[in-house]
Each structure stands twice: as C-alpha cells, then as structure tokens.
Scaffold this active site. Structure first.
Site, PDB file in Angstrom:
ATOM      1  N   THR A  40       0.838  -1.200   0.000  1.00  0.00           N
ATOM      2  CA  THR A  40       0.000   0.000   0.000  1.00  0.00           C
ATOM      3  C   THR A  40       0.872   1.250   0.000  1.00  0.00           C
ATOM      4  O   THR A  40       1.919   1.300   0.644  1.00  0.00           O
ATOM      5  CB  THR A  40      -0.929   0.042   1.225  1.00  0.00           C
ATOM      6  OG1 THR A  40      -0.147   0.074   2.425  1.00  0.00           O
ATOM      7  CG2 THR A  40      -1.826  -1.173   1.261  1.00  0.00           C
ATOM      8  N   GLY A  66       0.010  -2.369  11.142  1.00  0.00           N
ATOM      9  CA  GLY A  66      -0.537  -2.117  12.463  1.00  0.00           C
ATOM     10  C   GLY A  66      -2.049  -2.133  12.466  1.00  0.00           C
ATOM     11  O   GLY A  66      -2.687  -2.634  11.536  1.00  0.00           O
ATOM     12  N   ASP A  67      -2.639  -1.557  13.506  1.00  0.00           N
ATOM     13  CA  ASP A  67      -4.091  -1.557  13.640  1.00  0.00           C
ATOM     14  C   ASP A  67      -4.772  -0.834  12.486  1.00  0.00           C
ATOM     15  O   ASP A  67      -5.859  -1.220  12.063  1.00  0.00           O
ATOM     16  CB  ASP A  67      -4.489  -0.910  14.973  1.00  0.00           C
ATOM     17  CG  ASP A  67      -4.068  -1.754  16.165  1.00  0.00           C
ATOM     18  OD1 ASP A  67      -4.359  -2.959  16.153  1.00  0.00           O
ATOM     19  OD2 ASP A  67      -3.455  -1.220  17.103  1.00  0.00           O
ATOM     20  N   ILE A  70      -4.948  -3.235   9.504  1.00  0.00           N
ATOM     21  CA  ILE A  70      -5.973  -4.250   9.770  1.00  0.00           C
ATOM     22  C   ILE A  70      -7.357  -3.653   9.566  1.00  0.00           C
ATOM     23  O   ILE A  70      -8.249  -4.286   8.995  1.00  0.00           O
ATOM     24  CB  ILE A  70      -5.822  -4.811  11.192  1.00  0.00           C
ATOM     25  CG1 ILE A  70      -4.481  -5.532  11.344  1.00  0.00           C
ATOM     26  CG2 ILE A  70      -6.964  -5.770  11.523  1.00  0.00           C
ATOM     27  CD1 ILE A  70      -4.165  -5.931  12.771  1.00  0.00           C
ATOM     28  N   ASP A 218     -19.469 -11.768  20.386  1.00  0.00           N
ATOM     29  CA  ASP A 218     -20.636 -11.834  21.270  1.00  0.00           C
ATOM     30  C   ASP A 218     -21.751 -10.880  20.870  1.00  0.00           C
ATOM     31  O   ASP A 218     -22.776 -10.790  21.551  1.00  0.00           O
ATOM     32  CB  ASP A 218     -20.228 -11.559  22.721  1.00  0.00           C
ATOM     33  CG  ASP A 218     -19.679 -10.154  22.926  1.00  0.00           C
ATOM     34  OD1 ASP A 218     -19.428  -9.463  21.907  1.00  0.00           O
ATOM     35  OD2 ASP A 218     -19.503  -9.748  24.090  1.00  0.00           O
ATOM     36  N   GLU A 271      -7.410   5.862  13.366  1.00  0.00           N
ATOM     37  CA  GLU A 271      -7.834   6.924  12.466  1.00  0.00           C
ATOM     38  C   GLU A 271      -8.799   7.857  13.184  1.00  0.00           C
ATOM     39  O   GLU A 271      -9.822   7.413  13.714  1.00  0.00           O
ATOM     40  CB  GLU A 271      -8.503   6.338  11.218  1.00  0.00           C
ATOM     41  CG  GLU A 271      -7.564   5.555  10.323  1.00  0.00           C
ATOM     42  CD  GLU A 271      -6.455   6.422   9.754  1.00  0.00           C
ATOM     43  OE1 GLU A 271      -6.732   7.587   9.380  1.00  0.00           O
ATOM     44  OE2 GLU A 271      -5.308   5.942   9.695  1.00  0.00           O
TER      45      GLU A 271
END
Length: 299
Positions: A40, A66-67, A70, A218, A271
């Site tokens: 990217t 990283g997050d 993902i 859940d 973000e």
C-alpha cells in the site's frame, strides 16, 4: 506440508524493507505455499487489493501492518458482496499492534504468517460509526485519543507503545475532559469524560486494557468511561484498570449514541473521526478471521 489455498498479503508500505519478513515469505513459498504480495502507498490501495484478491480466488487476505492496516483490510472485506469472500489473516508489523496482541497473534513473523494462512477461520464482529466508518478493535475518545493522534511518528518508531504515555505526560497541562451524553441499551450517562473506550476488542494506546471484558464474537460493544477532575490520578487508574475505582463507568450494548455540545474526536483503530454526534453499532459475524485456537477474545 499439506497444501493450502493461496493467500494475498497486503503490506503497509512502511514495512517494505523488513528483511526477516521477506525471508519468511520466501521460506513458505519454498514449502509450497502461494503467497501474493501487494504494497500500500495511499488510502484506497487496500480496497483495490481486496478486489484483486477475489479475482485471484485466494482464500485469505493478510493485513501486514498495524491496527490501521488491519482496519483498512477488514473494512474492505466486509464491503464485499457475494460468496467466497476471503478470510482475514493478521501479520502484526505496526507500532502498538493492539488488536493482534489481544487476540493472541504470535510475535514471530513465521508463526504469524502460518497462522494467517492455515489457521481456523472464525466469524467475528466489527463495529460501524454513523453508518460509514468501521473499526475492528476500538473507538477511543477524550484524553487517550488526543494523545495517540498527536504523538510524533518518530517517537512512536523509537519507543513503541510507551511513546503514547510519555507524550501524554508532556501534554498534561493542555488536556481537558469532554462533556458528552452517552446512551445504549439499558444505559444512560452524561458528564465530563477524560477517557472513553468503546471496544469490540480490549486494548488500545499501546497495550492499555480499556475494555477488559470485550469479546469479538458476542454481538456486543463494551463501554468504559473514565471520569474525574484530575488527569494524573485518572491516567494511573487507567493503567491499573482498578475495578473498584469510582471514576470508572461501564456498560455493554449492541449500540451506543454519543452527543456532545462541542466537537470531540474518536480514534477508530488509529484513524481520527471528529464530530458532535456518533452512532456506533455492532455488525455481528461481519467477517471471518484466522485466529489461534486459544484466542482469549472468543466466547
């Protein structure tokens, strides 16, 4: 080694010079695994590569970063229509790697890659904000958000998750609580919040367990609000996660509505999103993710 379906790795551009990763991929290819790699460069690349992955017929799209990476990949996956949507694999290469750490993804690159390719694919939830933006891990507001969004990149690169705490201590004199009102199923609160955590996952900000009871399958979001007049005692209680602390308010719901008289900012998997009104809802079983058999975030 048994044959495994092909995978496509979407790699954050910051990790292209990772020699151990390159060696791990080459080794798995030599063992017979088909691993496509795409890098990217700018926002929107992940979505394009997910579409390419579907055309290639791969079984797994691996988010390497990283997050934020993902988040981009998982958001693109849940927007896919039709059958045979690839599962999500996770290769933690970011600064904090909060989601990967909390679900038990191995730190060793070769083990993480093998899990991402051959692990059991389990249906997990995601969350959506204002019918548009999504997050897989957590939305954080208040003190924590301003720290994570303002921490310099060089400091994060040098110190990792600890950089958030250090930068926060440096900014104590300028941080103020956010006045807001929060509603959910059988939940209503209004007041001044220093830290707000709305979690599908459990931790954010470099390892802080803001929502320690959260599960990713859940159908619920976990809410934690840290209140108080003084920043430092509240920060300490956040780090300790003291269940008896009177400044901690908790709730659980499939949705939360947040209103504020002024603009506030939430950090969605890294973000920022600013506004005065937020509707956050869970998307049950939104995608399949390859996870370890002992993942602590599954019910």
């Amino acid at each position: 080694m048994a044959e495994f379906p092909a995978s496509l790795l979407i790699l954050n551009g910051k990790s292209t010079d990772n020699l151990p990763l390159r060696e791990a991929i080459m080794l798995l290819r030599e063992e017979g695994m088909t691993i496509h790699v795409r890098v990217t460069w700018e926002k929107g690349d992940a979505a394009r590569y997910v579409e390419e992955a579907r055309k290639l017929g791969v079984a797994t799209v691996i988010a390497g970063g990283g997050d934020g990476t993902i988040n981009e990949v998982s958001t693109a996956l849940i927007q896919c229509e039709g059958d045979d949507i690839p599962a999500l694999g996770i290769l933690p290469l970011g600064t904090a790697n909060d989601f990967a750490t909390s679900v038990g993804i191995p730190e060793a690159l070769d083990k993480a890659l093998k899990l991402a390719i051959a692990g059991n694919a389990i249906a997990i939830d995601m969350a959506q904000v204002n019918k548009q933006t999504c997050f897989i891990n957590m939305a954080t507001g208040g003190f924590g958000t301003r720290i994570t969004t303002e921490t310099p990149e060089k400091l994060k690169a040098a110190l990792g998750g600890v950089s958030y705490i250090i930068h926060g201590l440096m900014r104590m004199d300028t941080l103020q609580p956010d006045r807001c009102e929060i509603r959910g199923e059988n939940f209503h609160w209004q007041g001044d919040a220093l830290v707000i955590g709305i979690g599908n996952g459990r931790q954010a900000g470099g390892g802080q367990q803001l929502c320690p009871n959260a599960l990713i399958n859940d159908g619920l979001l976990q809410l934690r609000i840290f209140t108080g007049d003084e920043i430092i005692p509240t920060l300490v209680s956040t780090l300790k996660s003291d269940e008896d602390n009177p400044n901690i308010i908790e709730g659980a719901s499939s949705w939360f509505d947040i209103q504020a008289p002024h603009e506030i900012t939430f950090n969605l998997d890294g973000e920022p999103l600013s506004g005065q009104n937020f509707h956050i809802e869970i998307l049950p079983a939104a995608l399949r993710c390859r996870l370890p058999p002992d993942c602590p975030l599954l019910r």
